[in-house]
Design an enzyme around this catalytic site. Structure first.
Site, PDB file in Angstrom:
ATOM      1  N   GLU A  86     -21.335 -17.368 -60.564  1.00  0.00           N
ATOM      2  CA  GLU A  86     -20.275 -17.873 -60.924  1.00  0.00           C
ATOM      3  C   GLU A  86     -19.732 -18.807 -61.770  1.00  0.00           C
ATOM      4  OE1 GLU A  86     -17.246 -16.385 -59.238  1.00  0.00           O
ATOM      5  OE2 GLU A  86     -18.606 -14.866 -58.687  1.00  0.00           O
ATOM      6  N   SER A 479      -5.137  -9.841   6.875  1.00  0.00           N
ATOM      7  CA  SER A 479      -5.837 -10.387   7.959  1.00  0.00           C
ATOM      8  C   SER A 479      -6.826 -11.414   7.131  1.00  0.00           C
ATOM      9  CB  SER A 479      -6.784  -9.457   8.577  1.00  0.00           C
ATOM     10  OG  SER A 479      -5.738  -8.595   9.450  1.00  0.00           O
TER      11      SER A 479
END
Length: 883
Positions: A86, A479
């Site tokens: 780059e 229950s």
């Protein structure tokens, strides 16, 4: 001479005009530029990572998948690759590369009329300016603004800082922002393990990541990588030998292996909700938290398998076969056709298949992976045709009763092999017909000593439904709530051997309302029954009588302090579990019983660290001054205080554990006894079997199971928690506790163990009589506990025969002299007296001939619940667990 002077003057004027124009342009384009000073405090969005308890990745949350790495920690090899690709003059130029701009300008002039995209000559500094401060607009004005910003950035930031921003900010495809995330996503490696070739590939991506994907565009990606390697060789960053080796290296993308991550979607989503609630959605997506959770992947896999199997088995047994997904009309290109059939959600591990041939013994399948398989008739015998909900046709007698050639169905591999149904006889993999169930469920497993949630499933599949039934579904406990009614009774003076009359009873519900007659599940009555046997057999009438005796105010308080429900209505029906709660809350309540009555809060997260690695939250907040810098292996264990709040008497909690142990050995969950493990728990079934439960625990592991339809409707007339939910718990505990030593429940100090008959609650009368060790508080004994019967006047001998089994007869009428509950108006309750009446001793094998007139302790009407044990003496508890 005049001409030369004239020309010089003209040139000078043009120069002055050009310089002036340049300054004017600079002034114009310098107006309203973004504030570049914020780059000094550059804080990019960073992904948050969530890990399971064993360190494997569970989930990531991010606006941009980025892992920030300081420039000093980025390997030089990676930096060299990007600089060569780059901006090789990055450490020399002042922000722009004049020669590079000139070359780009000449190239663009040559390309005029050739329909080519203009090239640029942006330095890394210019790219930072563009990516951080400007847009991607292609124009001369943007390039001028970019250059101005580049000069300014270079004036305030060091080269290393600019490079750090660039390498962490740049987008490199595959949802990767920055080189660290790209390294993991493409090669599953940290930066310091990248080869020259791999670093060169990453440096090849900034120009156009989508054009150089290593799988989709392999040739272009390879050529671009090798170009970067060539640039590195020209710049002297690698030797010729290193360059040759790098070019010869294969370009292969490697994702994260399955064994390095964990799949627990419901658990991960619950963690996400907690993080968002604590820090906000934006912070979670951008601030880079590292979260360590309590998830145990092994237990999670066991839970998922057990719950999914139960839901599929129930769906196939109760609802029947709902038909194929689709049907193929021809088979020349069945593989292509099969790929076009929409795949149902939540079917991970299953195959979509089409029926290629069908015979007397089964069908030949064409699978979605292009292979063939066999579906024997045994794998589809369950497939009764569903007519409507709960109604279906007869079981099939041959494969043609279920399938036709061309049907597209879901199948699950059985791990066996079978022969082809016709033609060739080679063995092929066998499959079983299946379908996505309509019924749903939830599963929770946690450490009872800390509240750490170890496994959680909120349904059949999160991909099918994101609704988390473990944490979001409010369902009646049925229950499964009863143990807390019995605990309140034990705290009120009852004992496990106390008698309650299991006989018909009516309650006035108020003006204009019919009488309420609570019934037992089987519609029968046992007469005077001990608390132990009543809980083991889940007797509704006994539970209601207890609730009336101790008052619903106290029961509502127990529901609140154990975290089941904050505000329970004061109606007797709520003692039978009519109040809604979540599986997570109910499992945490049972876990509190398992640890001896110490408050815990369910927790999914162990530790949270910020992006700098600093711990900002942790679950375990106990102080420990000697936990740091302790030499390894010196044998010294730091003394860490137990800060859990004691919310109930540990002695009565142990009594409930003992009763629930009976449920798991002789009661409604007796199927657990075959495991040979120390387990306790309770089944739960609501009216019309709309919700079924099982919640239980071992000394160090608690788990809860819920099964029901999202739109509550009956699961079937005889479906119960013992039939549907308990087997899930059983399968989980069988695998979870495999190869672990079995431990007994810890007995707190202050409990006396007396041998009694489990049916009668009385000491044995013959040497061969079956007995258990029953837990009593000091001074209490079985005979005194049965001095009176709640709700009736009769002797144990009138109901039980000499062998301790149920006998015939007995007075089932309610004793009018004991009007327990709100209607009690006969003055203050009698004094609670522990121990047997004086002057009475019973010889072995004999029972008292008369009933002693010592009434069961009754509450003062309107009184509040009893003591909450904030700080019991240390001696009250035995050995603790891992906290």
């Amino acid at each position: 001479m005049r001409f030369i002077s004239w020309a010089f003057s003209i040139g000078a004027l043009l120069l002055i005009a050009g310089v002036g124009s340049g300054f004017w342009l600079l002034h114009q384009y310098s107006q309203n530029l973004p504030d570049f000073a914020r780059l000094k405090d550059y804080q990019p969005p960073i992904l948050s990572r969530v890990y399971a308890g064993d360190g494997r990745l569970l989930a990531t949350f991010a606006a941009e998948q980025r892992i920030f790495v300081p420039v000093k920690d980025i390997p030089q090899r990676v930096k060299n690759a990007f600089l060569s690709a780059e901006d090789k003059g990055f450490y020399i130029h002042p922000g722009i590369d004049a020669l590079g701009i000139l070359r780009a300008l000449l190239t663009n002039i040559q390309n005029i009329g050739q329909d080519r995209h203009p090239i640029g000559a942006s330095t890394i500094t210019q790219q930072v300016a563009k990516n951080m401060l400007l847009t991607n607009e292609v124009s001369i004005s943007r390039k001028i603004r970019e250059a101005i910003l580049a000069f300014r950035i270079e004036s305030v930031l060091s080269k290393d800082r600019i490079l750090e921003i660039y390498l962490n900010q740049i987008y490199l495809g595959a949802h990767s922002y920055g080189v660290a995330a790209a390294s993991l996503n493409y090669f599953n490696k940290p930066l310091d393990e990248l080869s020259v070739a791999e670093a060169a590939f990453l440096a090849a991506l900034p120009k156009a990541p989508s054009n150089y994907h290593p799988r989709r565009n392999h040739a272009a990606a390879l050529a671009r990588r090798n170009w970067v390697i060539g640039r590195m060789l020209q710049d002297g960053k690698v030797t010729a030998a290193e360059a040759r080796a790098a070019r010869a290296e294969k370009l292969e993308a490697r994702g994260r292996p399955p064994e390095e991550s964990v799949r627990a979607d419901y658990f991960a989503e619950e963690v996400r909700r907690e993080l968002v609630a604590a820090y906000g959605s934006s912070s979670l997506l951008k601030d880079g938290y590292t979260v360590r959770t309590s998830l145990d992947p092994r237990l999670q896999a066991i839970a998922d398998t057990a719950l999914r199997k139960a839901l599929v088995d129930y769906d196939q047994k109760r609802t029947g076969w709902r038909g194929p997904l689709a049907r193929l009309t021809h088979f020349d290109d069945w593989r292509k056709q099969l790929k076009k059939v929409p795949r149902p959600r939540g079917v991970a591990g299953w195959h979509v298949a089409t029926v290629l041939e069908i015979g007397k013994k089964g069908a030949e399948l064409g699978l979605d992976d292009g292979t063939h398989g066999i579906l024997p008739f045994s794998g589809m015998k369950w497939a009764r045709r569903e007519k409507s909900f709960g109604k279906h046709g007869p079981y099939p007698k041959k494969p043609q009763d279920v399938l036709e050639k061309g049907d597209v169905v879901l199948v699950e591999k059985t791990g066996e092999s079978a022969n082809k149904t016709g033609g060739r006889r080679e063995a092929r993999a066998a499959y079983r017909l299946t379908q996505v169930p309509k019924v749903q469920g939830a599963f929770v497993a946690m450490d009872p000593h800390t509240g750490r949630v170890l496994a959680l499933a909120g349904g059949f599949s999160e991909r099918l439904s994101a609704f988390n039934r473990a944490t979001q579904a409010m369902r009646q406990a049925g229950s499964a709530f009863k143990p807390f009614v019995y605990l309140a009774a034990l705290d009120s003076g009852f004992t496990p051997s106390s008698l309650v009359n299991d006989a018909p009873v009516e309650f006035d519900q108020g003006p204009g309302l019919p009488l309420w007659r609570p019934m037992n599940f089987d519609g029968d009555f046992l007469g005077p029954t001990t608390l132990r046997r009543a809980l083991e057999k889940s007797r509704n009438v006994v539970t209601v009588r207890l609730a009336q005796a101790i008052g619903m105010d106290k029961i509502a308080e127990y529901a609140r302090k154990f975290g089941i429900a904050r505000d329970m209505p004061r109606y007797l029906s709520f003692a039978l579990g009519a109040k809604e709660t979540t599986p997570l809350r109910l499992t945490a309540a049972y876990a509190t019983l398992a640890n001896g009555g110490k408050r815990i809060a369910p927790s999914f997260i162990d530790r949270i660290q910020d992006s700098r690695g600093q711990t900002i939250w942790k679950h375990d907040r106990r102080p420990c001054s000697k936990c740091r810098n302790v030499p390894f292996g010196d044998g010294v264990v730091p003394d860490v205080p137990d800060q859990r709040e004691q919310i109930n008497d540990p002695r009565t909690v142990y009594q409930i554990i003992s009763l629930l142990r009976g449920v798991a050995t002789r009661g409604t969950a007796a199927g657990l006894a075959s495991l040979g493990l120390t387990l306790a728990g309770k089944t739960g079934t609501t009216n019309d079997s709309k919700d079924v439960w099982f919640v239980g625990f071992s000394p160090n592991l608690a788990a809860g199971v819920f099964i029901g339809y999202d739109d509550p409707k009956s699961l079937g007339r005889r479906e119960t928690g013992g039939r549907l939910a308990m087997p899930v718990f059983k399968e989980f505990m069988k695998a979870a506790l495999k190869d672990q030593p079995d431990e007994p429940f810890r007995v707190p100090r202050g409990v006396q163990l007396i041998r009694v008959n489990p049916h009668t609650g009385l000491p044995p009368t013959s040497p061969g009589e079956r007995t258990i060790l029953e837990a009593f508080l000091p001074g209490a004994d079985p005979e005194y506990a049965q001095a009176s019967i709640l709700g009736g006047e009769m002797l144990m001998g009138d109901y039980y025969d000499g062998d301790g089994e149920e006998g015939a007869g007995g007075n089932y009428g309610q004793d009018p002299s004991y009007n327990y509950g709100a209607g009690y108006t006969r003055g203050p309750p009698p004094t609670v007296i522990y121990g047997a009446p004086r002057g009475n001793s019973y010889s072995a094998g004999k029972r008292p001939a008369t009933r002693y007139p010592y009434p069961i302790p009754r509450p003062q009407p309107g009184t509040q619940p009893g003591h909450i044990y904030e700080r019991p003496p240390a001696a009250d508890m035995g050995t603790g667990g891992l906290y």
